[in-house]
Structures are given as C-alpha cells and as structure tokens.
Motif scaffolding. Sequence first.
Motif, PDB file in Angstrom:
ATOM      1  N   GLY A 127       0.808  -1.207   0.000  1.00 48.34           N
ATOM      2  CA  GLY A 127       0.000   0.000   0.000  1.00 48.34           C
ATOM      3  C   GLY A 127       0.844   1.260   0.000  1.00 48.34           C
ATOM      4  N   GLY A 128       0.159   2.358   0.178  1.00 44.21           N
ATOM      5  CA  GLY A 128       0.817   3.661   0.259  1.00 44.21           C
ATOM      6  C   GLY A 128       0.561   4.507  -0.970  1.00 44.21           C
ATOM      7  N   GLN A 129       0.375   5.789  -0.713  1.00 47.20           N
ATOM      8  CA  GLN A 129       0.165   6.774  -1.770  1.00 47.20           C
ATOM      9  C   GLN A 129       1.126   7.927  -1.561  1.00 47.20           C
ATOM     10  N   PRO A 130       1.621   8.555  -2.611  1.00 46.12           N
ATOM     11  CA  PRO A 130       1.427   8.269  -4.026  1.00 46.12           C
ATOM     12  C   PRO A 130       2.204   7.019  -4.426  1.00 46.12           C
ATOM     13  N   ARG A 131       1.818   6.404  -5.522  1.00 46.63           N
ATOM     14  CA  ARG A 131       2.467   5.184  -5.992  1.00 46.63           C
ATOM     15  C   ARG A 131       3.824   5.485  -6.617  1.00 46.63           C
ATOM     16  N   TYR A 132       4.696   4.495  -6.595  1.00 46.82           N
ATOM     17  CA  TYR A 132       6.010   4.527  -7.257  1.00 46.82           C
ATOM     18  C   TYR A 132       6.863   5.706  -6.795  1.00 46.82           C
ATOM     19  N   MET A 133       6.835   5.943  -5.504  1.00 46.38           N
ATOM     20  CA  MET A 133       7.644   6.985  -4.887  1.00 46.38           C
ATOM     21  C   MET A 133       8.685   6.300  -4.018  1.00 46.38           C
ATOM     22  N   ASN A 134       9.809   6.931  -3.791  1.00 45.05           N
ATOM     23  CA  ASN A 134      10.832   6.372  -2.930  1.00 45.05           C
ATOM     24  C   ASN A 134      11.095   7.321  -1.768  1.00 45.05           C
ATOM     25  N   SER A 135      11.151   6.764  -0.570  1.00 43.55           N
ATOM     26  CA  SER A 135      11.491   7.534   0.614  1.00 43.55           C
ATOM     27  C   SER A 135      12.465   6.707   1.445  1.00 43.55           C
ATOM     28  N   PRO A 136      13.723   7.134   1.536  1.00 39.83           N
ATOM     29  CA  PRO A 136      14.693   6.369   2.332  1.00 39.83           C
ATOM     30  C   PRO A 136      14.235   6.175   3.784  1.00 39.83           C
ATOM     31  N   ASP A 137      13.592   7.169   4.363  1.00 43.18           N
ATOM     32  CA  ASP A 137      13.115   7.044   5.747  1.00 43.18           C
ATOM     33  C   ASP A 137      12.037   5.966   5.861  1.00 43.18           C
ATOM     34  N   ILE A 138      11.077   5.999   4.961  1.00 44.69           N
ATOM     35  CA  ILE A 138      10.002   5.010   5.017  1.00 44.69           C
ATOM     36  C   ILE A 138      10.532   3.630   4.624  1.00 44.69           C
ATOM     37  N   ASN A 139      11.484   3.571   3.700  1.00 45.16           N
ATOM     38  CA  ASN A 139      12.073   2.285   3.321  1.00 45.16           C
ATOM     39  C   ASN A 139      12.789   1.652   4.519  1.00 45.16           C
ATOM     40  N   THR A 140      13.467   2.465   5.311  1.00 44.12           N
ATOM     41  CA  THR A 140      14.106   1.963   6.525  1.00 44.12           C
ATOM     42  C   THR A 140      13.051   1.434   7.490  1.00 44.12           C
ATOM     43  N   GLU A 141      11.960   2.150   7.623  1.00 39.70           N
ATOM     44  CA  GLU A 141      10.854   1.708   8.479  1.00 39.70           C
ATOM     45  C   GLU A 141      10.241   0.415   7.963  1.00 39.70           C
ATOM     46  N   ASP A 142      10.172   0.265   6.646  1.00 37.98           N
ATOM     47  CA  ASP A 142       9.654  -0.976   6.068  1.00 37.98           C
ATOM     48  C   ASP A 142      10.494  -2.169   6.518  1.00 37.98           C
ATOM     49  N   PHE A 143      11.813  -2.022   6.489  1.00 35.73           N
ATOM     50  CA  PHE A 143      12.690  -3.113   6.936  1.00 35.73           C
ATOM     51  C   PHE A 143      12.517  -3.377   8.433  1.00 35.73           C
ATOM     52  N   GLN A 144      12.377  -2.322   9.221  1.00 29.81           N
ATOM     53  CA  GLN A 144      12.152  -2.517  10.662  1.00 29.81           C
ATOM     54  C   GLN A 144      10.842  -3.260  10.897  1.00 29.81           C
ATOM     55  N   ALA A 145       9.806  -2.917  10.148  1.00 28.30           N
ATOM     56  CA  ALA A 145       8.513  -3.584  10.287  1.00 28.30           C
ATOM     57  C   ALA A 145       8.613  -5.048   9.854  1.00 28.30           C
ATOM     58  N   ALA A 146       9.395  -5.322   8.809  1.00 24.79           N
ATOM     59  CA  ALA A 146       9.580  -6.699   8.352  1.00 24.79           C
ATOM     60  C   ALA A 146      10.281  -7.534   9.428  1.00 24.79           C
ATOM     61  N   VAL A 147      11.300  -6.970  10.056  1.00 28.70           N
ATOM     62  CA  VAL A 147      12.006  -7.676  11.133  1.00 28.70           C
ATOM     63  C   VAL A 147      11.075  -7.877  12.324  1.00 28.70           C
ATOM     64  N   ASP A 148      10.298  -6.854  12.664  1.00 24.93           N
ATOM     65  CA  ASP A 148       9.312  -6.993  13.753  1.00 24.93           C
ATOM     66  C   ASP A 148       8.337  -8.125  13.434  1.00 24.93           C
ATOM     67  N   PHE A 149       7.831  -8.158  12.209  1.00 25.01           N
ATOM     68  CA  PHE A 149       6.888  -9.197  11.790  1.00 25.01           C
ATOM     69  C   PHE A 149       7.518 -10.579  11.934  1.00 25.01           C
ATOM     70  N   LEU A 150       8.738 -10.729  11.451  1.00 30.33           N
ATOM     71  CA  LEU A 150       9.411 -12.031  11.540  1.00 30.33           C
ATOM     72  C   LEU A 150       9.650 -12.452  12.986  1.00 30.33           C
ATOM     73  N   SER A 151      10.000 -11.488  13.823  1.00 25.27           N
ATOM     74  CA  SER A 151      10.382 -11.821  15.207  1.00 25.27           C
ATOM     75  C   SER A 151       9.232 -12.367  16.046  1.00 25.27           C
ATOM     76  N   VAL A 152       8.002 -12.168  15.618  1.00 25.12           N
ATOM     77  CA  VAL A 152       6.858 -12.669  16.394  1.00 25.12           C
ATOM     78  C   VAL A 152       6.242 -13.934  15.784  1.00 25.12           C
ATOM     79  N   GLN A 153       6.858 -14.475  14.751  1.00 26.12           N
ATOM     80  CA  GLN A 153       6.356 -15.728  14.187  1.00 26.12           C
ATOM     81  C   GLN A 153       6.725 -16.882  15.123  1.00 26.12           C
TER      82      GLN A 153
END
Length: 158
Positions: A127-153
């Motif tokens: 998800g997220g709007q606008p489409r096809y945009m890049n944000s280094p800050d949000i991309n870093t948060e995406d990786f943190q969220a992915a690690v958080d997701f994995l850590s609770v499996q």
Amino acid sequence: MKKSLKTVAVLAVALLASGEAFAKSKTGENKVKMEKLKLETKWDKTFALSEKVTHKKVTFTNHFGITLAADMYTPKTLPKNGKFAAIAISGPFGAVKEQASGFYANKMAERGFLTIAFDPSFTGESGGQPRYMNSPDINTEDFQAAVDFLSVQENVDP
C-alpha cells in the motif's frame, strides 16, 4: 475576517481529532488498521518455487500505517530446535518481490532460513500513496517492520 474564522475552525477540529486519537492510543483502542490489499493468488514470480520450500502471502503494517505485502518462504525441514533463523529481503527502487528479492528469498529458504521478500511502501502489491515513490526514511521503516513481523512468528528464533 471570514478566512481567519475558517482557519480557526479548521484548527479546532484538527486539535479535537488529534486529542481523541491520542486518548484512544493511550487506552489501546486505536489500533492501526491494515489496508485491504489485492494480492495475486496464482504463482506470478520470474522463477520456480523450490521443492524444498513452501510459500504463502503475508501482510504486515509499518509504523506509518502502510500495509506491506510479502511472500514468505519456509523450509520444509524444521531445524532441530524447532525455530528458524529469519531474513527479510527487498529489492532496489522499482523492483518487486516477484523478481530478484523473491528469487534470493527462495534460495535462502532452500538453505534453511525462513525468509520474506516484501514490496516496499508505494510499490508492487504493498500500500501507500502516491504510488512509485521512494522515501529512504520510510524504506528503513519498512525493513524494521519486516524484522518486527518475523520476530513474532512462532517458528522463528528472534
């Protein structure tokens, strides 16, 4: 005069709304709602799924409230301790999980790691709007969220 009254009214509504959101967040009532994503159900990757691996689609939300789509690759052979080491993978700007990041996630799962290949915010099935945009800050948060997701499996050793 009308313009300044309108501005005051808009600010008052915004303050009331933010106060209500703060109050709900303190009580735990205001959980981040996951955006409903349209996920592809058939195999749409540029590579074949390994016979040693199972695949499923998963979603999780980052701290900005953006719902991310991922492909989870799980080895069919469980480690002796019953828990996998885990890896989160995403590609460069513009890439999607059906390409290189999914290929590498599949390969790492063959080698015994539970992996997810995810589309970053604003890209692919995520998800997220606008489409096809890049944000280094949000991309870093995406990786943190992915690690958080994995850590609770249940089957992952955090």
